[in-house]
Motif scaffolding. Structure first.
Motif, short mmCIF file in Angstrom:
data_model
loop_
_atom_site.label_atom_id
_atom_site.label_comp_id
_atom_site.label_asym_id
_atom_site.label_seq_id
_atom_site.Cartn_x
_atom_site.Cartn_y
_atom_site.Cartn_z
N HIS A 133 0.85 -1.19 0.00
CA HIS A 133 0.00 0.00 0.00
C HIS A 133 0.88 1.24 0.00
CE1 HIS A 133 0.15 0.37 4.56
NE2 HIS A 133 0.18 1.63 4.22
N ARG A 134 0.38 2.24 -0.68
CA ARG A 134 1.09 3.51 -0.80
C ARG A 134 0.31 4.57 -0.04
NH1 ARG A 134 1.20 4.69 -6.89
NH2 ARG A 134 -1.00 4.15 -6.59
N GLU A 135 1.03 5.38 0.73
CA GLU A 135 0.42 6.50 1.44
C GLU A 135 0.66 7.75 0.62
OE1 GLU A 135 1.48 6.47 5.58
OE2 GLU A 135 0.66 4.45 5.84
N LEU A 136 -0.45 8.34 0.16
CA LEU A 136 -0.41 9.48 -0.75
C LEU A 136 -0.76 10.75 -0.03
CD1 LEU A 136 -2.52 7.78 -3.59
CD2 LEU A 136 -0.04 7.75 -3.37
N GLU A 137 -0.02 11.81 -0.30
CA GLU A 137 -0.35 13.13 0.23
C GLU A 137 -0.41 14.11 -0.95
OE1 GLU A 137 1.09 16.35 3.61
OE2 GLU A 137 2.15 14.45 3.35
N SER A 138 -1.62 14.71 -1.12
CA SER A 138 -1.86 15.60 -2.27
C SER A 138 -1.53 14.88 -3.58
CB SER A 138 -1.04 16.89 -2.13
OG SER A 138 -1.31 17.54 -0.92
N GLY A 139 -1.83 13.59 -3.63
CA GLY A 139 -1.63 12.82 -4.84
C GLY A 139 -0.22 12.28 -5.03
N GLU A 140 0.73 12.68 -4.18
CA GLU A 140 2.11 12.22 -4.31
C GLU A 140 2.39 11.08 -3.33
OE1 GLU A 140 4.86 15.38 -3.84
OE2 GLU A 140 4.02 16.62 -5.45
N VAL A 141 3.16 10.11 -3.80
CA VAL A 141 3.51 8.97 -2.96
C VAL A 141 4.59 9.39 -1.96
CG1 VAL A 141 4.42 6.63 -2.90
CG2 VAL A 141 2.95 7.34 -4.80
N HIS A 142 4.31 9.24 -0.67
CA HIS A 142 5.28 9.58 0.36
C HIS A 142 5.92 8.34 0.98
CE1 HIS A 142 4.84 14.07 1.30
NE2 HIS A 142 4.24 13.84 0.14
N PHE A 165 9.29 4.06 9.26
CA PHE A 165 9.88 4.08 10.60
C PHE A 165 10.40 2.70 11.01
CE2 PHE A 165 5.45 3.08 11.07
CZ PHE A 165 5.36 2.19 12.13
N VAL A 166 10.37 1.74 10.07
CA VAL A 166 10.94 0.42 10.32
C VAL A 166 11.80 0.03 9.12
CG1 VAL A 166 9.24 -0.52 11.92
CG2 VAL A 166 8.76 -0.53 9.48
N PRO A 167 12.87 -0.75 9.34
CA PRO A 167 13.74 -1.16 8.23
C PRO A 167 13.15 -2.33 7.45
CG PRO A 167 14.55 -2.11 10.26
CD PRO A 167 13.37 -1.25 10.65
N GLN A 168 13.73 -2.59 6.31
CA GLN A 168 13.36 -3.79 5.56
C GLN A 168 13.72 -5.01 6.40
OE1 GLN A 168 14.46 -4.02 1.35
NE2 GLN A 168 15.17 -6.13 1.70
N THR A 169 12.79 -5.98 6.47
CA THR A 169 13.00 -7.12 7.35
C THR A 169 12.42 -8.39 6.73
OG1 THR A 169 12.62 -5.60 9.20
CG2 THR A 169 12.81 -7.92 9.74
N SER A 176 6.60 -20.45 7.45
CA SER A 176 6.21 -19.19 6.84
C SER A 176 7.43 -18.32 6.59
CB SER A 176 5.20 -18.43 7.73
OG SER A 176 5.80 -18.02 8.94
N ARG A 177 7.30 -17.46 5.59
CA ARG A 177 8.31 -16.46 5.29
C ARG A 177 7.59 -15.16 4.98
NH1 ARG A 177 13.53 -15.40 3.99
NH2 ARG A 177 13.94 -13.85 2.36
N ASN A 178 8.14 -14.07 5.53
CA ASN A 178 7.49 -12.77 5.43
C ASN A 178 8.56 -11.74 5.09
OD1 ASN A 178 5.93 -10.53 5.77
ND2 ASN A 178 5.57 -10.81 7.96
N GLU A 179 8.45 -11.10 3.91
CA GLU A 179 9.41 -10.09 3.48
C GLU A 179 8.73 -8.73 3.50
OE1 GLU A 179 10.69 -11.30 -0.37
OE2 GLU A 179 11.42 -13.25 0.30
N PHE A 180 9.16 -7.90 4.45
CA PHE A 180 8.52 -6.59 4.64
C PHE A 180 9.49 -5.47 4.28
CE2 PHE A 180 7.75 -2.77 7.08
CZ PHE A 180 6.40 -2.56 6.90
N SER A 181 8.97 -4.45 3.60
CA SER A 181 9.79 -3.27 3.34
C SER A 181 8.92 -2.04 3.38
CB SER A 181 10.47 -3.38 1.96
OG SER A 181 9.52 -3.37 0.92
N ALA A 182 9.50 -0.92 3.80
CA ALA A 182 8.83 0.37 3.81
C ALA A 182 9.78 1.39 3.21
CB ALA A 182 8.45 0.77 5.25
N LEU A 183 9.35 2.03 2.14
CA LEU A 183 10.20 2.98 1.43
C LEU A 183 9.57 4.35 1.47
CD1 LEU A 183 10.77 0.71 -1.71
CD2 LEU A 183 12.27 0.94 0.27
N GLY A 184 10.34 5.37 1.86
CA GLY A 184 9.82 6.73 1.89
C GLY A 184 10.09 7.41 3.20
N GLU A 185 9.66 8.67 3.29
CA GLU A 185 10.03 9.51 4.43
C GLU A 185 9.34 9.10 5.72
OE1 GLU A 185 7.29 13.35 3.89
OE2 GLU A 185 8.63 12.98 2.22
N GLU A 186 8.23 8.34 5.64
CA GLU A 186 7.54 7.91 6.86
C GLU A 186 7.85 6.46 7.19
OE1 GLU A 186 3.41 8.89 6.69
OE2 GLU A 186 3.78 10.94 6.06
#
Length: 686
Positions: A303-312, A355-359, A343-353
């Motif tokens: 999921h992408r968090e958008l602010e004023s239409g821009e991906v943050h 607050f957790v690393p890729q894991t 189970s295997r779970n690959e999580f990543s968060a990219l952008g200025e918000e």
């Protein structure tokens, strides 16, 4: 409550659900979530929601659909996102399953992340209150919510059958449609379904902001919850092949949604999930095992968090979960099942918000459950689970996550025992006692950054140890034909409850000018401190949870004027941080529900009154909530057109337009529950 006989084919089930209520037969459902042995009398406290009950209680999110069940509350982040809370436990302590397998998403990470599921596609929901970690892992330490959709048909299908549903109304002016089609020749079975839902900004009584945080100069929105509109669409294709002693099948489903974050004006969440499933069961086997069941799910979520239409920020989560259960031949009076789960779970968060690393998180577990009919009246169960989890973070060179460059491994063990004793033909006593361990999640270990959705700066602890709990349940159950229900108490003691606790420090927050309405604090910190936000640390403490749950269905009368029944339920939970003596946050208060039901031929109706007490038992830095009492009503009418059966219904909620703020919601002071609403719907089966 009408229970669906689970051994019927989809056609028979559809016809049974569409039959006149006066012909309905009361059958005990099999709660397979709590016991793969299929016994209906379980030691664990559980609830099944299906048929008309599910249709008339269905909301746009899983949390709201289950909000009135005993022991279940809602995280309520507006109509777009709401997750179940069981006995005061939420997040990673509640395991959400689809057809018995975890569907990977990011809903446990943050309250603004929705569960990617539309309840309109679900045929049955099972809830296990209390530790179910034995079968489903340490992150079921608080309970399990398992939904079933028959996307891989588990019973043969003959001919072409289907169902459809339309809804309009509600406080958010929902427009929804859902349909399914199933076809088969007794061997091959095919399933198709699709659903679509759109909703507007939510209508609310009075101001969105409570008097505790409302500014007289800038009181904020009134009668509407800004940025709470959205849509969700989905569909699935599945099929299976059946033979005399089993089946095997595949499915693919897609979920797509876009909704506003009610905590952040102008911010929207755009979510997609692709899920692939495989299921098979071999029955009537020779040798040491009588049956073997295999379930596998692969999920690609983002999921992408958008602010004023821009991906943050972009959150991604992909991986798989597979489990096998083998039921062994009876050993005298002992029946049992052994199993394995990987189970295997690959999580990543990219952008200025982010607050957790890729894991990457990998886990492997072995479990067993044995049941012994000790005497004619006494049934005992005993089980254990051993689970190894490895959490591997990757800082990607980020200075903020420098401490997240070393992996962590945990081996968690769980033991559980249960007993059901029939005191008399009417009364029985059920008890459970269990020890459960839960490995910390990647965000509890490695978080380091401003979490905009909650208005905090969250800091994990790479040195956290396992969460450990001893839990028990004791319930008195009764069924004399006129009254059917139970009264029970529960108690859990955590040696290392991993809480998100305020440190008292301020950290530099997000550089955008958001208004988060931080209800965790009595002051509005967004601008007072030059963008600084309070620091919260993941920290292990001793904690205690205890409470009471009760429910009763009272058959009042049955005569020429119809069948009358009264449904009563209530629950109460207390939770304390034993290290500080303070109450833990976001705990639902005493809640009491009553419903008067009437059925006559093709008509059915009910009137509901729900009361919640004020919640003043809270941490010092959190706001309280006021008491409320709401009134609801519904009426339904069944009719036939040709070979199809129809149900038309009207449902009204919060008819006296009360301001309702859930103490279990982190947004209690800026996002009240819906105001007065009326919804109409039409459902058909053929």
């Amino acid at each position: 409550m009408r229970h669906l006989p689970l051994r019927l084919s989809p056609l028979a089930a559809a016809l049974w659900l569409a039959s006149p209520l006066s012909q309905a037969v009361e059958l005990q459902p099999q709660v397979i979530t709590a016991n793969p042995l299929g016994n209906s009398e379980l030691a664990a406290p559980s609830t099944v929601l299906d048929g008309d009950d599910l249709t008339l209680q269905q909301k746009g999110s899983l949390g709201q659909t289950l909000n009135n069940q005993p022991g279940v509350a809602s995280t309520w982040f507006g109509p777009g996102a709401s997750r179940p809370v069981i006995r005061g436990l939420d997040g990673d302590r509640i395991r959400i399953l689809r057809n018995g397998v975890g569907a990977l998403d990011a809903s446990s990470l943050s309250y603004d992340h929705a569960v990617p599921l539309d309840p309109a596609t679900v045929e049955r929901i099972e809830i296990v209150r209390g530790p179910a970690a034995l079968l489903y892992g340490g992150n079921a330490i608080g309970g399990v919510v398992n939904s079933f959709d028959n996307r891989i048909p588990t019973s043969p299908i003959d001919g072409i059958h289907g169902a459809g549903e339309l809804r309009y109304g509600g406080a958010d002016t929902t427009r929804s449609s859902a349909g399914k089609l199933e076809a088969g020749d007794g061997r091959f079975a095919l399933h198709l379904d699709a659903n679509s839902r759109q909703f507007n900004d939510l209508r609310i009584p009075g101001y969105a902001r409570s008097s505790k945080v409302r500014d007289a100069d800038e009181p904020g929105s009134k009668h509407r919850l800004e940025n709470s509109d959205g849509r969700q669409d989905g569909g699935a294709l599945g099929g299976s092949y059946h033979w005399d002693h089993g089946y095997a099948g595949l499915s693919y489903s897609r979920y797509d949604s876009n909704y506003g974050s009610v905590a952040e004006p102008g911010v929207r969440l755009d979510m997609q999930q692709d899920h692939y499933g495989f299921a098979s069961e071999l029955r009537d086997l020779d040798g040491p095992f009588s049956s073997v069941k295999v379930d596998l799910g692969y999920t690609d979520y983002q999921h992408r968090e958008l602010e004023s239409g821009e991906v943050h920020t972009t959150f991604k989560n992909k991986g798989y979960e597979a489990r096998v259960e083998a039921r062994h031949q009876p050993l005298g009076p002992v029946e049992g099942v052994i199993g394995a789960q990987v189970s295997r779970n690959e999580f990543s968060a990219l952008g200025e918000e982010a607050f957790v690393p890729q894991t990457d998180t990998n886990s492997l577990a072995l479990f067993m459950l044995e049941q012994w009919q000790a005497t004619e009246r006494l049934n005992l169960s005993l089980g254990g689970r051993l689970e190894h989890t490895r959490v591997e973070p990757d800082s990607k060179g980020s200075e903020r996550f420098a401490e997240a460059d070393r992996s962590s491994s945990f081996t968690a063990a769980s033991l559980s025992s249960g007993a059901v004793y029939e005191l008399t033909p009417v009364w029985s006593l059920a008890a459970t006692l269990g020890y459960t361990e839960r490995a910390p999640t990647f965000y509890e270990l490695y978080a380091n950054g401003a979490h905009v959705a909650t208005g905090t700066y969250e800091v994990g602890d790479p040195n956290l140890s396992k969460e450990k709990a001893i839990s028990s349940d004791l319930a008195l159950r009764f069924d004399n034909g006129t009254h059917k229900g139970s009264v029970g108490v529960f108690y859990s003691h955590f040696r290392n409850y991993i809480g998100l606790l305020a440190s008292g420090n301020l950290r530099e927050g997000h550089d955008h000018d958001h208004d988060h309405g931080d209800e965790e604090h009595d002051h509005d910190h967004d601008h007072d401190h030059g963008g600084d936000v309070p620091e919260y640390l993941y920290h292990g403490v001793r904690a205690r949870f205890y409470g009471i749950e009760a429910q009763d269905r009272w058959q009042l009368a049955q005569n020429r004027y119809g069948s009358f029944a009264l449904e009563l339920s209530g629950d109460y939970t207390r939770a304390k941080n034993l290290d500080t003596g303070e109450d833990l946050p976001r705990i639902a208060p005493l809640r009491l529900n009553s419903g008067l039901l009437w059925e006559l031929d093709r008509w059915q109706a009910r009137v509901d009154v729900q009361h919640a007490s004020a919640q003043h038992k809270k941490p010092a830095n959190e706001t309280s909530t006021d008491a409320y009492t709401t009134l609801g009503a519904s009426v339904g009418y069944r009719f036939d057109i040709g070979q199809s059966q129809w149900l038309a219904f009207v449902r009204g909620e919060n008819l006296t337009d009360q301001t309702v703020r859930y103490s279990s919601s982190i947004l209690r002071d800026i996002a009240p529950a819906p105001g007065r609403s009326v919804e109409v719907g039409l459902r058909t089966t053929f």
